[in-house]
Design an enzyme around this catalytic site. Structure first.
Site, short mmCIF file in Angstrom:
data_model
loop_
_atom_site.label_atom_id
_atom_site.label_comp_id
_atom_site.label_asym_id
_atom_site.label_seq_id
_atom_site.Cartn_x
_atom_site.Cartn_y
_atom_site.Cartn_z
N GLU A 110 -21.77 -3.15 40.04
CA GLU A 110 -22.49 -4.10 40.88
C GLU A 110 -22.89 -5.27 40.00
OE1 GLU A 110 -26.62 -4.02 43.24
OE2 GLU A 110 -25.28 -2.35 43.67
N CYS B 277 -27.90 -6.32 42.22
CA CYS B 277 -27.30 -7.62 42.48
C CYS B 277 -27.24 -7.92 43.97
CB CYS B 277 -25.91 -7.68 41.88
SG CYS B 277 -25.90 -7.44 40.10
#
Length: 185
Positions: free
Chosen positions: A63, A97
């Protein structure tokens, strides 16, 4: 806490450290999967390391660098918006994120969602950050904290502050809610 909950010590190990430790671990022949969040550069390095290994393909879940936005129109239920905004933005203290960054309301829903702002402020500011379930968690290091505080200082000059939380000492950053002026064409 996981060991106390019954996860065997032989099945769960925590090894905090820098990239050298991570590189050594991902190259280990016994690794059968990697889950990573961080920079795209490091994710590429992990990917190259895993691809170079002999044996079965090792899955990588990375991620890196995504940004989620939420668009709220007049059909949205204010209570649901308040819950979803706080959950997405603060549940992992922005360390995912995919955490919510901007929530954009259409002009038609602005008045109907004024109470929604109060709900978000209340949910974002309740509790003691170290307590489980509270939106406040420490960020990864001093550099990350400084970047976030620099951004908060800029936003306080450029946007309307709806909520400014308080953070304890350490690598905590208080939750904030800003209203940014957006020209609509």
């Amino acid at each position: 806490m996981l060991h106390e909950a019954g996860v065997p010590a032989s099945a769960l190990h925590l090894m905090p450290g820098d990239g050298n430790i991570g590189a050594t671990l991902t190259a280990h022949p016994g690794i059968s999967g990697v889950v990573f969040t961080g920079s795209t550069e490091v994710a590429r390095s992990i990917n190259r390391t895993l691809a170079a290994k002999d044996g079965p393909i090792v899955p990588l879940i990375a991620e890196t660098g995504g940004i989620n936005a939420m668009i709220v129109d007049a059909t949205a239920l204010p209570e649901q918006v308040a819950d979803d905004v706080v959950t997405s933005a603060f549940r992992s203290a922005g360390q995912r994120c995919s955490a919510l960054r901007p929530a954009v309301r259409t002009r038609r829903c602005r008045r109907s969602h004024d109470r929604d702002d109060r709900r978000r402020r209340a949910r974002a500011g309740i509790g003691d950050p170290p307590r489980a379930g509270h939106p406040g968690r420490p960020v990864i290091d001093d550099e990350a904290k400084q970047r976030l505080e620099t951004h908060i200082a800029r936003m306080k000059k450029e946007a309307r502050v709806h909520f400014a939380g308080k953070a304890p000492a350490g690598n905590y950053v208080a939750p904030h809610i800003f209203e940014c002026p957006m020209p609509i064409n």
